[in-house]
Design a protein around this motif. Structure first.
Motif, PDB file in Angstrom:
ATOM      1  N   MET A 151      62.371  75.551 125.743  1.00  0.00           N
ATOM      2  CA  MET A 151      63.539  75.217 126.568  1.00  0.00           C
ATOM      3  C   MET A 151      64.397  74.103 125.964  1.00  0.00           C
ATOM      4  O   MET A 151      65.450  73.795 126.479  1.00  0.00           O
ATOM      5  CB  MET A 151      63.104  74.859 127.994  1.00  0.00           C
ATOM      6  CG  MET A 151      62.362  73.562 128.102  1.00  0.00           C
ATOM      7  SD  MET A 151      62.020  73.098 129.810  1.00  0.00           S
ATOM      8  CE  MET A 151      60.525  73.966 130.145  1.00  0.00           C
ATOM      9  N   CYS A 152      63.956  73.540 124.843  1.00  0.00           N
ATOM     10  CA  CYS A 152      64.720  72.454 124.240  1.00  0.00           C
ATOM     11  C   CYS A 152      65.422  72.903 122.962  1.00  0.00           C
ATOM     12  O   CYS A 152      65.101  73.945 122.409  1.00  0.00           O
ATOM     13  CB  CYS A 152      63.799  71.284 123.920  1.00  0.00           C
ATOM     14  SG  CYS A 152      63.070  70.582 125.394  1.00  0.00           S
ATOM     15  N   ASN A 153      66.363  72.073 122.526  1.00  0.00           N
ATOM     16  CA  ASN A 153      67.086  72.403 121.306  1.00  0.00           C
ATOM     17  C   ASN A 153      66.886  71.382 120.203  1.00  0.00           C
ATOM     18  O   ASN A 153      67.132  71.669 119.043  1.00  0.00           O
ATOM     19  CB  ASN A 153      68.578  72.529 121.595  1.00  0.00           C
ATOM     20  CG  ASN A 153      68.860  73.635 122.577  1.00  0.00           C
ATOM     21  OD1 ASN A 153      68.558  74.797 122.309  1.00  0.00           O
ATOM     22  ND2 ASN A 153      69.394  73.284 123.723  1.00  0.00           N
ATOM     23  N   THR A 154      66.503  70.155 120.575  1.00  0.00           N
ATOM     24  CA  THR A 154      66.347  69.132 119.552  1.00  0.00           C
ATOM     25  C   THR A 154      65.035  68.385 119.802  1.00  0.00           C
ATOM     26  O   THR A 154      64.465  68.464 120.885  1.00  0.00           O
ATOM     27  CB  THR A 154      67.488  68.088 119.629  1.00  0.00           C
ATOM     28  OG1 THR A 154      67.424  67.469 120.921  1.00  0.00           O
ATOM     29  CG2 THR A 154      68.836  68.723 119.429  1.00  0.00           C
ATOM     30  N   ASP A 155      64.594  67.664 118.790  1.00  0.00           N
ATOM     31  CA  ASP A 155      63.376  66.871 118.921  1.00  0.00           C
ATOM     32  C   ASP A 155      63.498  65.849 120.048  1.00  0.00           C
ATOM     33  O   ASP A 155      62.564  65.635 120.807  1.00  0.00           O
ATOM     34  CB  ASP A 155      63.083  66.123 117.615  1.00  0.00           C
ATOM     35  CG  ASP A 155      62.428  67.042 116.598  1.00  0.00           C
ATOM     36  OD1 ASP A 155      61.918  68.101 117.025  1.00  0.00           O
ATOM     37  OD2 ASP A 155      62.431  66.722 115.412  1.00  0.00           O
ATOM     38  N   GLU A 156      64.688  65.251 120.158  1.00  0.00           N
ATOM     39  CA  GLU A 156      64.885  64.208 121.165  1.00  0.00           C
ATOM     40  C   GLU A 156      64.725  64.801 122.566  1.00  0.00           C
ATOM     41  O   GLU A 156      64.066  64.223 123.431  1.00  0.00           O
ATOM     42  CB  GLU A 156      66.270  63.561 121.040  1.00  0.00           C
ATOM     43  CG  GLU A 156      66.474  62.738 119.778  1.00  0.00           C
ATOM     44  CD  GLU A 156      66.675  63.586 118.543  1.00  0.00           C
ATOM     45  OE1 GLU A 156      67.246  64.703 118.671  1.00  0.00           O
ATOM     46  OE2 GLU A 156      66.248  63.175 117.449  1.00  0.00           O
ATOM     47  N   GLU A 157      65.350  65.958 122.756  1.00  0.00           N
ATOM     48  CA  GLU A 157      65.228  66.629 124.048  1.00  0.00           C
ATOM     49  C   GLU A 157      63.772  66.917 124.364  1.00  0.00           C
ATOM     50  O   GLU A 157      63.306  66.706 125.482  1.00  0.00           O
ATOM     51  CB  GLU A 157      65.990  67.956 124.009  1.00  0.00           C
ATOM     52  CG  GLU A 157      67.329  67.907 124.694  1.00  0.00           C
ATOM     53  CD  GLU A 157      68.014  69.259 124.627  1.00  0.00           C
ATOM     54  OE1 GLU A 157      69.229  69.268 124.477  1.00  0.00           O
ATOM     55  OE2 GLU A 157      67.313  70.292 124.698  1.00  0.00           O
ATOM     56  N   ALA A 158      63.063  67.393 123.353  1.00  0.00           N
ATOM     57  CA  ALA A 158      61.663  67.763 123.550  1.00  0.00           C
ATOM     58  C   ALA A 158      60.834  66.529 123.894  1.00  0.00           C
ATOM     59  O   ALA A 158      59.942  66.584 124.735  1.00  0.00           O
ATOM     60  CB  ALA A 158      61.123  68.451 122.315  1.00  0.00           C
ATOM     61  N   GLN A 159      61.155  65.407 123.250  1.00  0.00           N
ATOM     62  CA  GLN A 159      60.433  64.169 123.541  1.00  0.00           C
ATOM     63  C   GLN A 159      60.486  63.862 125.036  1.00  0.00           C
ATOM     64  O   GLN A 159      59.497  63.470 125.632  1.00  0.00           O
ATOM     65  CB  GLN A 159      61.056  62.982 122.782  1.00  0.00           C
ATOM     66  CG  GLN A 159      60.792  62.961 121.293  1.00  0.00           C
ATOM     67  CD  GLN A 159      59.327  62.880 120.963  1.00  0.00           C
ATOM     68  OE1 GLN A 159      58.548  62.344 121.735  1.00  0.00           O
ATOM     69  NE2 GLN A 159      58.928  63.440 119.830  1.00  0.00           N
ATOM     70  N   GLN A 160      61.676  64.040 125.599  1.00  0.00           N
ATOM     71  CA  GLN A 160      61.827  63.744 127.022  1.00  0.00           C
ATOM     72  C   GLN A 160      61.176  64.812 127.889  1.00  0.00           C
ATOM     73  O   GLN A 160      60.481  64.505 128.844  1.00  0.00           O
ATOM     74  CB  GLN A 160      63.311  63.655 127.383  1.00  0.00           C
ATOM     75  CG  GLN A 160      63.981  62.441 126.793  1.00  0.00           C
ATOM     76  CD  GLN A 160      65.481  62.490 126.998  1.00  0.00           C
ATOM     77  OE1 GLN A 160      65.975  63.245 127.823  1.00  0.00           O
ATOM     78  NE2 GLN A 160      66.203  61.688 126.239  1.00  0.00           N
ATOM     79  N   ALA A 161      61.426  66.056 127.524  1.00  0.00           N
ATOM     80  CA  ALA A 161      60.982  67.157 128.384  1.00  0.00           C
ATOM     81  C   ALA A 161      59.468  67.281 128.424  1.00  0.00           C
ATOM     82  O   ALA A 161      58.911  67.795 129.381  1.00  0.00           O
ATOM     83  CB  ALA A 161      61.604  68.475 127.912  1.00  0.00           C
ATOM     84  N   GLN A 162      58.796  66.790 127.382  1.00  0.00           N
ATOM     85  CA  GLN A 162      57.352  66.979 127.358  1.00  0.00           C
ATOM     86  C   GLN A 162      56.630  65.974 128.259  1.00  0.00           C
ATOM     87  O   GLN A 162      55.430  66.098 128.475  1.00  0.00           O
ATOM     88  CB  GLN A 162      56.820  66.851 125.930  1.00  0.00           C
ATOM     89  CG  GLN A 162      56.919  65.441 125.383  1.00  0.00           C
ATOM     90  CD  GLN A 162      56.163  65.279 124.083  1.00  0.00           C
ATOM     91  OE1 GLN A 162      55.045  65.723 123.957  1.00  0.00           O
ATOM     92  NE2 GLN A 162      56.786  64.665 123.103  1.00  0.00           N
ATOM     93  N   PHE A 163      57.380  65.007 128.794  1.00  0.00           N
ATOM     94  CA  PHE A 163      56.724  63.930 129.520  1.00  0.00           C
ATOM     95  C   PHE A 163      55.826  64.406 130.667  1.00  0.00           C
ATOM     96  O   PHE A 163      54.659  64.011 130.741  1.00  0.00           O
ATOM     97  CB  PHE A 163      57.763  62.914 129.999  1.00  0.00           C
ATOM     98  CG  PHE A 163      57.146  61.727 130.659  1.00  0.00           C
ATOM     99  CD1 PHE A 163      56.410  60.803 129.906  1.00  0.00           C
ATOM    100  CD2 PHE A 163      57.256  61.536 132.015  1.00  0.00           C
ATOM    101  CE1 PHE A 163      55.816  59.724 130.513  1.00  0.00           C
ATOM    102  CE2 PHE A 163      56.665  60.447 132.630  1.00  0.00           C
ATOM    103  CZ  PHE A 163      55.939  59.541 131.878  1.00  0.00           C
TER     104      PHE A 163
END
Lengths: 414, 320
Positions: A304-316
Motif C-alpha cells: 500500500m506504500c510507494n516510498t520507504d518513508e511512507e512504509a516507515q510510517q505505515a508499518q508502525f
C-alpha cells in the motif's frame, strides 16, 4: 502453482547468495563460539584467583549446604562471620585481588532467594547462573523444610515441578529463564528481520515497476505467497545453520572444552543451559506461525506504500504487534500462570512470542499450547485473506497511501 | 473458446480515475498478424488501455478479449508485454532475470536458459549474462527487458513506447526485431507518439485523444483518403487561377503553395485553369500527407470539438 514455485526459487536463491546472508549466517555462530571460547582460553591465573570467594551468611542456616554446592561448580569458598566491618574488609581484599568477590546472604535470601555478589568485575554468565542456582536451590530447600516438606524427594523430581507447585514462574536464577528470554528475543528479531524483508521486497517490486510485468503473468496472490514462502525459507535455512552448528558445538566442542578446563563449569550445568530438541522444534513451530502472520501484514503494508518513508510510517501499527509482546515477556516469564499472562499468550498476535516464553519455562499446559496453535492457524488464514486483498489492489496502485476507509473498501471489493 | 480473427478486442471499454475519465467507451480491434500502432498525445489513454488489456487495471465497463475470448491468465501468458515504465529486478543477474521471466510464462528453465543465451548473443550482450542488471547502462537494461518481453515467444507483443530512451542504432535493432517477429506471424501492438516510427512500421493505426478513439484505419487506405485533399504547386506567373470553387484554402509552405481542396473536388480542373491562365507550372503534386500531419489535424480537431470551437479553426495546435 509453478509460478509460485518460480517466485519462491527466485526469492530464495537471490537472498541466500547475498553477501549479507552468508556473512550473518556463518558469522553468527562464529561470533557466538568466539564469545564462549576466547574468554575460556585466555582465562589465566587471575581468573583462577577470581574463583576464590568468600561467603557471608547472615541467616546462619544456609552456608552448610551452600558451600559444598558452590565448590562443586569449581569455586573455592571461605566462610566469613557477619560483623559490621566485614564488608569493608572483604571489599579491601577484593580490591587487592586476594578474593574474586564475596556473596552476601541475608533474610531476603530466605524469603525470596535473592543474594548479592560483590566483585571487582562482573562474573561470567555461567558463574552467575551457577551461583544463583545454588543459592536459590539451597534457600528453597530450607524454606520447604521449615514448612515440613521433604525437600530431598521434592527436588529429585526436578526444579520444574517445584515451580509448578509454588505457582511461581522462573526467576533469574533458572537456566529456563535464559532460554525463555533469549528464545523470545530471538523470535522477535527473526520476525522483524524477515517480515520487514518481505515488505521491502514488495515495495521494491512496486517502485521499480517490475511488478507490472510479473502480475501480467500471474495472480497477485501467487506472487505474495511465493514471496512470503521464499523469504521464510531463507529464515529457516539460517536457523538450520545456527541450530545445527549449535548442536555440533554442544555435542562435540563443549565436552572437549569442559574436559580441558573443568574448573569453569560442569557438563551437567552447561547441558541445563541448552534447550532440548523438543523446545527447538516448538521454537520452529512458533516461528512459522508468527512469521506467516507478520509477513502477511508486512506484505500488505509494502503493497500500500510507494516510498520507504511512507512504509516507515505505515508499518508502525504492525510493528506494535511484534514489539508489545517482547515488552511483556519478562513479566510473563516471572508469573506465567496468572489469568493475564495466559490470556495475553493466547492472543494470536502475541502467542508466537509469549506462548513460546511460557512453554520454554514449562508453564504452559498442553491444551493451552494446542489452543494457541489453533488460534494462530486461524489468524494466519485471516491475515492471508485480508492481506492478500490489500496486496492485490495496492501492488498496482500508484498515488497516495490509502486511508483506513479506503483500505476497508479494498478488502471488501477486491 | 473459439479463436476469431482478432488478437485483441476491446468493446465499449471505459476506465475512470475518480472524476477523470481516462478511457471512454473505447472499441478496438487488432487483427491477427498486423503491426498495430496506438497513437495519441501524452495523457490520451494509450497506457491505460494497454494496462487494461494486460489485466493490470480493470475496466469500469466494457469487455477485453484476447485471441477471441475473455482475457485471462492463460491467454495473457501468450502476450509479451513491455510496460511504459521499465522495471527490472536490479540485483539479479541478467541471465537469471530473463530465465525467471520465461519461467513465469511457462517456459521450462532449461529451455528459457538456452533461449536467453541466444538472445543475449543476438543483442551483443553475451558477456553480461552473469553480471547484475544494475551494473548495466540504461540502454543495456532496456535490451535485457526487451529480451524478457519476447523470451516466451509470444503470439502477441504489446510494447508501450518501446523506442523511448533508445539511441538511433538501438532503435534500428529493435525495429528489425519487431519486423522479424511480424514476419513470423506475431501480432504487434505498440503505442508511440513518434509518428515517423509508426509510419514506417504500422499497417494499421488507431488514434486516440482524451480517452476516445478519433481514427482507426489501415494506414495505406488512410493516406490514400487523405491524399485527395492536398496539392502542392510551384509555378511562376499569374496566381488568380488558384482560387476557385474546389479550393478551400491556400497556404504558402517552403516556397510552394499548398492547396487544400474541398471534398469531391476535381484537381484536374485547377490544373487546366492554371495552364490556360499562362502560368508556368513546375510542380503540381498530390501530396501524400505524413502521419504526423494527419495526427495533428485529427487530434487538433478532436481537441477543438471538445472546446466547442468550429472545426475550421487553425490546425496543428494539439491540445494544451
Amino acid at each position: 502453482m509453478s509460478n509460485v514455485w518460480a517466485v519462491i526459487r527466485r526469492e530464495y536463491l537471490q537472498r541466500v547468495r547475498s553477501k549479507w546472508f552468508i556473512f550473518s549466517t556463518v558469522g553468527g555462530p562464529l561470533f557466538m563460539i568466539g564469545l564462549m571460547v576466547i574468554p575460556a582460553l585466555t582465562a589465566g591465573r587471575a581468573e583462577r584467583a577470581g574463583r576464590n570467594i568468600a561467603l557471608v551468611d547472615r541467616t546462619e542456616v544456609l552456608y552448610e549446604r551452600l558451600i559444598p554446592r558452590l565448590e562443586e561448580s569449581g569455586l573455592t569458598v571461605t566462610r566469613e562471620a557477619w560483623s559490621e566491618d566485614v564488608v569493608p574488609s572483604l571489599t579491601q581484599k577484593v580490591t587487592d585481588e586476594e578474593l574474586g568477590g564475596f556473596l552476601l546472604l541475608d533474610d531476603e535470601t530466605l524469603s525470596s532467594g535473592r543474594a548479592t555478589f560483590y566483585g571487582s568485575k562482573t562474573p561470567s554468565t555461567l558463574q552467575r547462573v551457577t551461583m544463583r542456582a545454588a543459592v536459590s536451590r539451597t534457600a528453597l530447600e530450607k524454606i520447604l523444610e521449615d514448612r515440613g516438606v521433604d525437600a530431598e524427594s521434592l527436588m529429585s523430581g526436578g526444579e520444574l515441578r517445584v515451580e509448578m507447585l509454588s505457582g511461581e514462574g522462573a526467576g533469574f536464577e533458572d537456566p529456563q529463564f535464559l532460554v525463555a528470554y533469549l528464545g523470545s528475543f530471538f523470535l522477535y528479531m527473526m520476525f522483524l528481520l524477515y517480515s520487514v524483508s518481505v515488505m521491502r521486497a514488495t515495495l521494491e517490486e512496486k517502485t521499480s515497476r517490475v511488478v507490472e510485468v510479473v502480475i501480467s503473468s500471474m495472480k497477485p496472490w501467487h506472487l505474495m505467497l511465493g514471496k512470503i514462502l521464499g523469504v521464510g525459507a531463507v529464515g529457516l535455512t539460517q536457523m538450520a545453520v545456527w541450530f545445527g552448528s549449535g548442536a555440533i558445538l554442544a555435542g562435540a566442542a563443549l565436552p572437549a572444552m569442559i574436559a580441558a578446563r573443568p574448573e569453569v563449569a560442569t557438563l551437567a550445568d552447561m547441558k541445563e543451559l541448552l534447550p532440548g530438541a523438543g523446545l527447538v522444534g516448538l521454537f520452529l513451530i512458533f516461528f512459522l506461525f508468527g512469521y506467516f502472520i507478520f509477513a502477511g501484514l508486512y506484505a500488505a503494508v509494502g503493497a500500500m506504500c510507494n516510498t520507504d518513508e511512507e512504509a516507515q510510517q505505515a508499518q508502525f501499527p504492525v510493528m506494535l504487534l511484534v514489539i508489545v509482546p517482547i515488552l511483556l515477556v519478562m513479566q510473563t516469564i516471572q508469573s506465567p500462570g496468572t489469568t493475564l499472562s495466559v490470556s495475553l499468550s493466547l492472543f494470536p498476535f502475541f502467542s508466537p512470542i509469549l506462548m513460546f516464553a511460557r512453554v520454554s519455562i514449562g508453564a504452559a499446559p498442553a491444551w493451552q499450547i494446542l489452543l494457541s496453535f489453533v488460534l494462530m492457524g486461524l489468524t494466519v488464514v485471516g491475515v492471508a485473506w485480508v492481506a492478500g486483498r490489500i496486496y492485490k489492489v495496492g501492488i498496482l496502485m500508484a498515488g497516495k497511501r490509502p486511508t483506513l476507509p479506503e483500505l476497508w473498501r479494498w478488502v471488501r471489493e477486491a | 473458446m473459439s479463436e476469431d480473427g482478432y488478437a485483441v478486442r476491446l468493446e465499449g471499454v471505459t476506465k475512470r480515475f475518480g472524476k477523470h475519465t481516462a478511457v471512454s467507451e473505447l472499441d478496438l480491434e487488432v487483427p491477427r498478424g498486423v503491426i498495430y500502432g496506438l497513437l495519441g498525445p501524452n495523457g490520451s489513454g494509450k497506457t491505460t488501455s494497454i494496462r487494461m488489456i494486460m489485466g493490470i487495471l480493470h475496466p469500469d465497463a466494457g469487455r477485453v478479449s484476447l485471441f477471441g475470448a475473455d482475457a485471462d491468465e492463460a491467454r495473457r501468458k501468450r502476450v509479451g508485454y513491455l510496460p511504459e515504465e521499465r522495471g527490472v529486478y536490479r540485483k539479479m543477474k541478467c541471465l537469471d532475470l530473463v530465465v525467471f521471466l520465461a519461467e513465469i510464462r511457462g517456459v521450462p528453465r532449461a529451455e528459457g536458459r538456452r533461449r536467453a543465451l541466444d538472445w543475449l548473443e543476438r543483442l551483443g550482450l553475451p558477456e553480461w549474462a552473469d553480471k547484475k542488471v544494475e551494473d548495466l547502462s540504461k540502454g543495456m537494461q532496456q535490451k535485457i527487458q526487451f529480451i524478457g518481453t519476447v523470451i516466451h515467444e509470444p503470439d502477441l507483443l504489446i510494447l508501450d513506447e518501446p523506442f523511448s530512451g533508445l539511441d538511433p542504432i538501438n532503435q534500428d535493432v529493435l525495429e528489425e526485431i519487431v519486423l522479424d517477429f511480424h514476419s513470423r506471424g506475431t501480432t504487434i501492438v505498440f503505442s508511440t507518439h513518434l509518428m515517423d516510427q509508426a509510419e514506417r512500421l504500422c499497417q494499421r493505426v488507431c488514434l486516440i485523444s482524451k480517452g476516445r478513439k478519433v481514427l482507426d484505419a489501415d494506414l495505406r487506405e488512410l493516406k490514400a483518403a487523405e491524399r485527395k485533399g492536398l496539392v502542392a504547386v510551384e509555378f511562376e506567373g499569374p496566381d488568380r487561377w488558384l482560387q476557385g470553387p474546389e479550393v478551400e484554402s491556400v497556404e504558402a509552405v517552403n516556397g510552394a503553395v499548398h492547396l487544400a481542396l474541398r471534398e469531391g473536388a476535381d484537381h484536374q480542373a485547377i490544373l487546366r485553369r492554371g495552364v490556360e491562365s499562362g502560368a508556368t507550372i513546375y510542380r503540381f503534386d498530390l501530396v501524400e500527407p505524413r502521419l504526423h500531419e494527419i495526427f495533428v489535424r485529427h487530434v487538433g480537431a478532436a481537441a477543438s470539438d471538445e472546446a466547442g470551437v468550429p472545426r475550421s479553426a487553425p490546425l496543428g495546435g494539439g491540445r494544451r
